[in-house]
Design a protein around this motif. Structure first.
Motif, PDB file in Angstrom:
ATOM      1  N   ALA A   4       6.887   1.583  -0.278  1.00 21.39           N
ATOM      2  CA  ALA A   4       6.930   0.562  -1.316  1.00 21.39           C
ATOM      3  C   ALA A   4       8.375   0.295  -1.730  1.00 21.39           C
ATOM      4  CB  ALA A   4       6.114   1.002  -2.517  1.00 21.39           C
ATOM      5  N   ASN A   6       8.994  -1.141  -4.552  1.00 19.06           N
ATOM      6  CA  ASN A   6       8.898  -0.818  -5.975  1.00 19.06           C
ATOM      7  C   ASN A   6       7.809   0.236  -6.136  1.00 19.06           C
ATOM      8  OD1 ASN A   6      10.549  -3.267  -6.539  1.00 19.06           O
ATOM      9  ND2 ASN A   6       8.657  -4.330  -5.993  1.00 19.06           N
ATOM     10  N   SER A   7       8.136   1.387  -6.692  1.00 17.89           N
ATOM     11  CA  SER A   7       7.109   2.404  -6.878  1.00 17.89           C
ATOM     12  C   SER A   7       6.037   1.881  -7.826  1.00 17.89           C
ATOM     13  CB  SER A   7       7.727   3.696  -7.405  1.00 17.89           C
ATOM     14  OG  SER A   7       8.340   3.487  -8.657  1.00 17.89           O
ATOM     15  N   LEU A   8       4.793   2.194  -7.509  1.00 12.53           N
ATOM     16  CA  LEU A   8       3.653   1.610  -8.215  1.00 12.53           C
ATOM     17  C   LEU A   8       2.654   2.690  -8.597  1.00 12.53           C
ATOM     18  CD1 LEU A   8       1.989  -0.949  -9.092  1.00 12.53           C
ATOM     19  CD2 LEU A   8       1.001  -0.904  -6.782  1.00 12.53           C
ATOM     20  N   ILE A  49       3.318   4.699  -3.762  1.00 13.73           N
ATOM     21  CA  ILE A  49       2.138   4.238  -4.492  1.00 13.73           C
ATOM     22  C   ILE A  49       1.267   5.443  -4.815  1.00 13.73           C
ATOM     23  CG2 ILE A  49       0.049   2.816  -4.434  1.00 13.73           C
ATOM     24  CD1 ILE A  49       1.474   0.879  -2.617  1.00 13.73           C
ATOM     25  N   ARG A  99       7.295   5.435 -12.753  1.00 17.67           N
ATOM     26  CA  ARG A  99       7.001   4.378 -11.788  1.00 17.67           C
ATOM     27  C   ARG A  99       7.707   3.103 -12.241  1.00 17.67           C
ATOM     28  NH1 ARG A  99       4.440   6.134  -6.949  1.00 17.67           N
ATOM     29  NH2 ARG A  99       3.612   8.183  -7.523  1.00 17.67           N
ATOM     30  N   CYS A 289      -1.729  -5.361  -5.671  1.00 12.01           N
ATOM     31  CA  CYS A 289      -1.047  -4.067  -5.525  1.00 12.01           C
ATOM     32  C   CYS A 289       0.098  -4.163  -4.520  1.00 12.01           C
ATOM     33  CB  CYS A 289      -2.041  -2.993  -5.081  1.00 12.01           C
ATOM     34  SG  CYS A 289      -3.187  -2.463  -6.356  1.00 12.01           S
ATOM     35  N   ALA A 293       4.103  -3.817  -5.326  1.00 14.44           N
ATOM     36  CA  ALA A 293       4.865  -2.759  -4.658  1.00 14.44           C
ATOM     37  C   ALA A 293       5.932  -3.307  -3.719  1.00 14.44           C
ATOM     38  CB  ALA A 293       3.909  -1.852  -3.885  1.00 14.44           C
TER      39      ALA A 293
END
Length: 444
Positions: A4, A6-8, A49, A99, A289, A293
């Motif tokens: 990812a 962007n951490s989600l 994630i 996150r 999602c 991410a």
């Protein structure tokens, strides 16, 4: 192995023990099919994630936002408090830096829950986004917040909660209220006298498809967000604009939802509506999602998707183009709230703003009448007083001292509560004191 950008964090709460009825569209299967789909697609195998469990909101968390009558324990269940706690968990993940983004896939939903709560309306009892936002402000300090509500139904509850808050931008993109519940969400609904333009409604015609939604995002929402400069962006992520939803009339696709979130870049998403349980929600949630991410979502495709069959008409496109050309000025140059002019949004008389309202709780069959008075103060956002009665029940009083209250408004707030106790006009009184973090209620 995918990673990812962007951490989600994803929070699940299907609420197994809460349903309006066994066959009602708002039931636990809304999330169970999604949960299976995300696991089958290997979403949690993507580095960055992770899945989390919700917290449980305390009654005090709800009382930062709502006047709850007769009390919080009577009008809410544990499932409502866990749903709100799931949204709070999403906020904590982002605010602490654990996150970068978070998605609360929880139910029951919340965006039809207004400032006053006597029961459930539009399947909603507790406004879970508002509880989350005020938890952020109480715990992490002052924040400018933007709520972008993409549910097919107008987010009238969120609009009501933040009607007088200049630090919260509320934008609702929804099916035109002339054609769908709750029958509100029109451009002239712009906020109270101290927050004009901080509410903006984008009512889209039935059968709007991806093209229309993304046009509204690009031409209206994004330029306003660039100007407002929020600290936090929240997507009130209703999914009932999908072409297969059984209770609405729109033509949005799962990939369109993902593209919307790629453009919006929300810090937090919170699930709202969406009732195509098998044919839409698993694919929409997966797309959202992946977009949050920063992972490719171009392969997302739900069953029975045919772009030509759901394409909007040229007439619809022309209508939305005209809407997009006119709406931004309502934010950038809102009309002045004229003293003494009685409108459907209320009347400003001297330093007092008054609204008389009748509210129907369609889920519970409750009729409410209320009078809202706001002291329009040059030093703070003003003292709020609401007198409310549900059906033939007792008269109740809610008083809110704002988070930035000046000494005069704070003193007047306590005075209203004391007078209410002495005169005995009210069966229940609730005080929300955001300045001193004091939340108390009285019953007589």
């Amino acid at each position: 192995m995918l990673k990812a950008q962007n951490s989600l964090g994803i929070i699940f709460f299907p609420a197994f023990d809460w349903a309006i009825s066994p066959t009602h569209p708002e039931r636990q299967e809304r999330l169970l099919y999604t949960q299976d789909q995300l696991r089958e697609e290997g979403l949690f195998d993507i580095e960055g994630i992770g899945e989390y469990k919700p917290d449980v909101a305390a009654i005090e968390d709800l009382e930062r936002v709502h006047f709850l009558f007769p009390d919080g324990g009577s009008v809410t269940t544990r499932s409502h408090r866990i749903s709100a706690g799931g949204a709070m968990k999403a906020a904590d993940l982002v605010m602490t830096g654990e996150r970068e983004r978070a998605f609360a896939m929880v139910r029951p939903p919340g965006h039809h829950a207004m400032k006053v709560v006597h029961g459930s309306r539009g399947f909603c009892t507790v406004n879970i986004e508002a509880v989350m936002i005020e938890h952020i402000r109480e715990t992490y300090g002052h924040k400018r917040v933007a709520i972008i509500d993409t549910d097919c139904h107008h987010g009238d509850g969120s609009q009501d909660v933040y009607w007088h808050d200049p630090e919260t931008l509320f934008i609702s993109i929804h099916q035109d209220g002339r054609t769908l519940y709750p029958g509100s969400g029109f451009p002239q609904e712009l906020g109270g006298p101290g927050a004009m333009g901080r509410t903006l409604n984008i009512p889209l015609p039935p059968n709007t498809s991806d093209e229309g939604f993304l046009m509204a995002m690009e031409r209206v929402v994004m330029p306003i967000l660039d100007d407002f400069k929020p600290d936090i962006i929240i997507n009130s992520a209703g999914q009932d604009n999908h072409f297969s939803d059984p209770i609405t009339n729109m033509n949005f696709s799962a990939r369109g939802y993902a593209a919307l979130n790629e453009m919006l870049r929300p810090d937090i998403a919170v699930l709202e509506g969406g009732y195509s349980i098998q044919g839409a929600l698993p694919y929409i949630n997966l797309g959202i999602c992946l977009a949050m991410a920063g992972v490719d979502f171009s392969h997302i495709r739900e069953p029975n998707y045919n772009p030509e069959q759901v394409r909007q008409s040229s007439r619809t496109t022309e209508y939305i183009e005209e809407l997009c050309s006119q709406l931004p000025r309502l934010y950038f140059d809102p009309p002045a709230f004229k003293s003494g002019k009685d409108t459907s949004q209320g009347i400003l008389s001297g330093d007092t703003f008054v609204r008389h309202r009748q509210i129907f709780y369609d889920t519970d069959g409750i009729n409410e009448v209320q009078q809202e008075n706001l002291t329009v103060c040059p030093k703070c956002r003003g003292l709020l007083k609401i007198e409310t009665r549900a059906d033939s029940g007792p008269l109740c009083l809610g008083v809110e001292i704002p988070i930035d209250a000046c000494p005069e408004c704070r003193s007047k707030g306590y005075q209203l509560v004391e007078e209410g106790q002495l005169k005995g006009n009210y069966r229940y009184i609730q005080l929300i004191n955001r300045l001193d973090k004091e939340y108390v209620r009285f019953g007589f």
